[in-house]
Motif scaffolding. Structure first.
Motif, mmCIF file in Angstrom:
data_model
loop_
_atom_site.group_PDB
_atom_site.id
_atom_site.type_symbol
_atom_site.label_atom_id
_atom_site.label_comp_id
_atom_site.label_asym_id
_atom_site.label_seq_id
_atom_site.Cartn_x
_atom_site.Cartn_y
_atom_site.Cartn_z
ATOM 1 N N GLY A 179 -33.946 43.094 -14.626
ATOM 2 C CA GLY A 179 -33.239 42.283 -15.607
ATOM 3 C C GLY A 179 -33.950 42.109 -16.924
ATOM 4 N N LEU A 180 -35.044 42.854 -17.150
ATOM 5 C CA LEU A 180 -35.802 42.705 -18.388
ATOM 6 C C LEU A 180 -35.279 43.654 -19.465
ATOM 7 C CD1 LEU A 180 -38.370 41.330 -19.671
ATOM 8 C CD2 LEU A 180 -39.556 43.461 -19.136
ATOM 9 N N GLU A 181 -34.952 43.106 -20.605
ATOM 10 C CA GLU A 181 -34.606 43.888 -21.786
ATOM 11 C C GLU A 181 -35.586 43.525 -22.888
ATOM 12 O OE1 GLU A 181 -32.451 46.263 -22.066
ATOM 13 O OE2 GLU A 181 -31.510 46.041 -20.077
ATOM 14 N N VAL A 182 -36.078 44.526 -23.589
ATOM 15 C CA VAL A 182 -37.119 44.300 -24.588
ATOM 16 C C VAL A 182 -36.739 44.978 -25.898
ATOM 17 C CG1 VAL A 182 -39.546 44.638 -25.182
ATOM 18 C CG2 VAL A 182 -38.912 44.164 -22.816
ATOM 19 N N GLU A 183 -36.902 44.242 -26.978
ATOM 20 C CA GLU A 183 -36.806 44.801 -28.319
ATOM 21 C C GLU A 183 -38.153 44.652 -29.005
ATOM 22 O OE1 GLU A 183 -33.728 43.150 -30.671
ATOM 23 O OE2 GLU A 183 -32.174 43.374 -29.129
ATOM 24 N N ALA A 184 -38.530 45.651 -29.774
ATOM 25 C CA ALA A 184 -39.786 45.581 -30.514
ATOM 26 C C ALA A 184 -39.480 45.416 -31.987
ATOM 27 C CB ALA A 184 -40.607 46.848 -30.289
#
Length: 514
Positions: free
Chosen positions: A214-219
């Motif tokens: 369930g982890l979504e990451v934006e940089a």
């Protein structure tokens, strides 16, 4: 003289930070430092906050108590080494614990509501940076009197807003906070080093591995912005697109506190991954497939145990010490080598003509890792028939590959070394030509080494890569005359007291500053 002028406030705060860092490095509490100084704990607290008037006499006492020169009349500059080469090494040396395992276990401690005691922890820069990050978010991390055993207690609520961004950006290992933190917050930010962008080879596999949790990451703007949406699925299967060590560890950290069963395929089975699995099992996580490329993890939403774990020995340090003996033509015993993770390297060395003996095997203090003492003897080496290249464990370790460049330079014939994993790291191995080696760069991934080499002394600036930097140092041990290796601070990232230990074995090394 007393530092009381308002213009010195910034200097006092900087000195306070130095005192705090030196105290932590020596594993002292504020009270223990106060006892050494003959003052109160509150006075030490004021010093570290920059709120205490400082006399030169007090600065001298602080420096003595902390065995560290806190200020000097002039800048010391970067650290350099003066090496008088051509002297064989002798005696024996014991391998220290794995720094890669230590970093993974420090990140894993965030999963545990109980007390974690880690024994035999490497005191290196990378470990200290992770500790700075942990302490900044509220984790208690206290060294014992020996300075090698560390006890960690994680608070119920982490203060992620107070994270030490500077320390976080100075370690690539910060990415292994993603797996534990997805269990602690629905949204969070992590600082990261500017060159580490989403979509690159080193980061994208982590995103793929953690998405099923369930982890979504934006940089953006130098930070990972993470959002967690727990699916509640009872089982999940993950196929890692890269059999990397840290990506496998991140998947394990995420799976450990996720209820249900997680199957991780194409998993690394390298030494630091095995240490992490053994620690998680102590916490009560069920893990099947230890040492294989398929891990089945039976997670528990709550991990609350007081655990005591001893970190296993470092196979890359073992290879470094063996290489030091090989290139100097020495008879040397390297004790406590994790033989499981050096078998391919030893097989290649045997093919090249190295003479060595293995002691009977015994278990490491973690009760699992096989150890042996390796005694090498002066040997006439020849180039191997095939190229030397790394592979995921149980193949030749990628971190051990650079050591074969300096070993191949000792051997008669031509050796092709293929570093297919890292872009441009092979370029740094061409610095061996400064010391008389015939090392030809074929492309950014391959070098051709022709030997044997008649080593000559030289002055070299340390390459900006840990293992090639150590390789240059080891070549200098073989080169008659006096060499200078400049800007060696990078070596402290991965080795604990390496120069001092080489000197104890007979090396002639002097540390100096500009």
């Amino acid at each position: 003289m007393t530092l009381t002028d308002p213009t010195t406030d910034t200097a006092m705060r900087r000195i306070g930070s130095l005192v705090r860092d030196a105290r932590r490095h020596h594993g002292l509490t504020q009270q223990q430092l106060a006892e050494r100084l003959g003052t109160s704990q509150s006075a030490v607290a004021r010093i570290e906050q920059g709120n205490q008037n400082l006399t030169l006499e007090l600065l001298g006492r602080l420096s003595a108590a902390l065995e560290s020169e806190l200020i000097s009349l002039g800048p010391t500059g970067p650290t350099h080494l003066r090496v008088a080469g051509g002297h064989p090494l002798r005696g024996s040396v014991a391998v220290k614990s794995s720094k890669n395992a230590a970093v993974a276990l420090l990140c894993a401690s965030l999963l545990n509501r109980g007390r974690t005691t880690l024994r035999n922890v490497a005191r290196i820069v990378e470990v200290e940076r992770i500790l700075d990050v942990l302490r900044s978010i509220g984790v208690s991390a206290v060294w014992d009197a020996s300075g090698h055993d560390l006890t960690l207690v994680v608070p119920d609520e982490l203060d992620l807003a107070a994270i030490d961004a500077d320390a976080a950006r100075r370690t690539r290992s910060i990415i292994m906070f993603l797996g534990p933190l997805l269990h602690r917050a629905d949204t969070f930010e992590l600082p990261y080093a500017g060159g580490c962008d989403l979509g690159t080879r080193t980061v994208q596999p982590h995103m793929i591995a953690l998405r099923p949790f369930g982890l979504e990451v934006e940089a953006r703007a130098g930070e990972y912005h993470a959002t967690v949406r727990h699916s509640g699925a009872p089982a999940r299967a993950i196929v890692l697109t890269e059999r990397g060590d840290t990506v496998t560890e991140n998947a394990l950290l995420a799976a450990a506190r996720t209820d249900g069963t997680t199957v991780i395929r194409n998993a690394s089975s390298n030494y630091m991954v095995q240490d992490l699995c053994l620690y998680l099992q102590l916490l009560g996580v069920g893990i099947e497939g230890l040492g294989t490329t398929t891990l089945v993890v039976h997670g528990k939403p709550v991990l609350d145990a007081d655990v005591d774990y001893t970190i296993s020995e470092d196979p890359v340090e073992a290879m470094s010490l063996l290489t030091a003996g090989i290139v100097t033509g020495s008879e040397l015993t390297v004790q406590r080598t994790p033989i499981d993770f050096l078998e391919i390297e030893l097989a290649v060395l045997a093919e090249m003509g190295l003479q060595y003996d293995l002691s009977p095997e015994y278990l490491a203090d973690n009760g699992h890792t096989r150890l042996s003492d390796i005694t090498i003897r002066p040997s006439v080496l020849h180039a191997p028939i095939d190229k030397i290249h790394p592979m995921p464990f149980p193949g030749l370790n990628i971190d051990n590959l650079p050591f074969f460049a300096v070993i191949a330079a000792q051997a008669s014939g031509s050796t092709l070394i293929h570093d297919w994993v890292y872009d441009n790291r092979a370029i740094h191995l061409s610095d061996l030509t400064r010391l008389g080696a015939d090392v030809r760069l074929m492309d950014p991934h391959r070098v051709l080494v022709n030997g044997p080499t008649r080593w000559s002394s030289a002055e070299v600036v340390c390459p900006p890569a840990l293992r090639p930097a150590v390789v240059i140092l080891l070549a200098m041990l073989a080169a008659k005359g006096t060499s200078v290796l400049r800007n060696v601070d990078i070596i402290a990232r991965g080795y604990e007291h390496l120069y001092e230990r080489l000197v104890e074995m007979g090396a002639h090394i002097e540390v100096f500053h500009d």
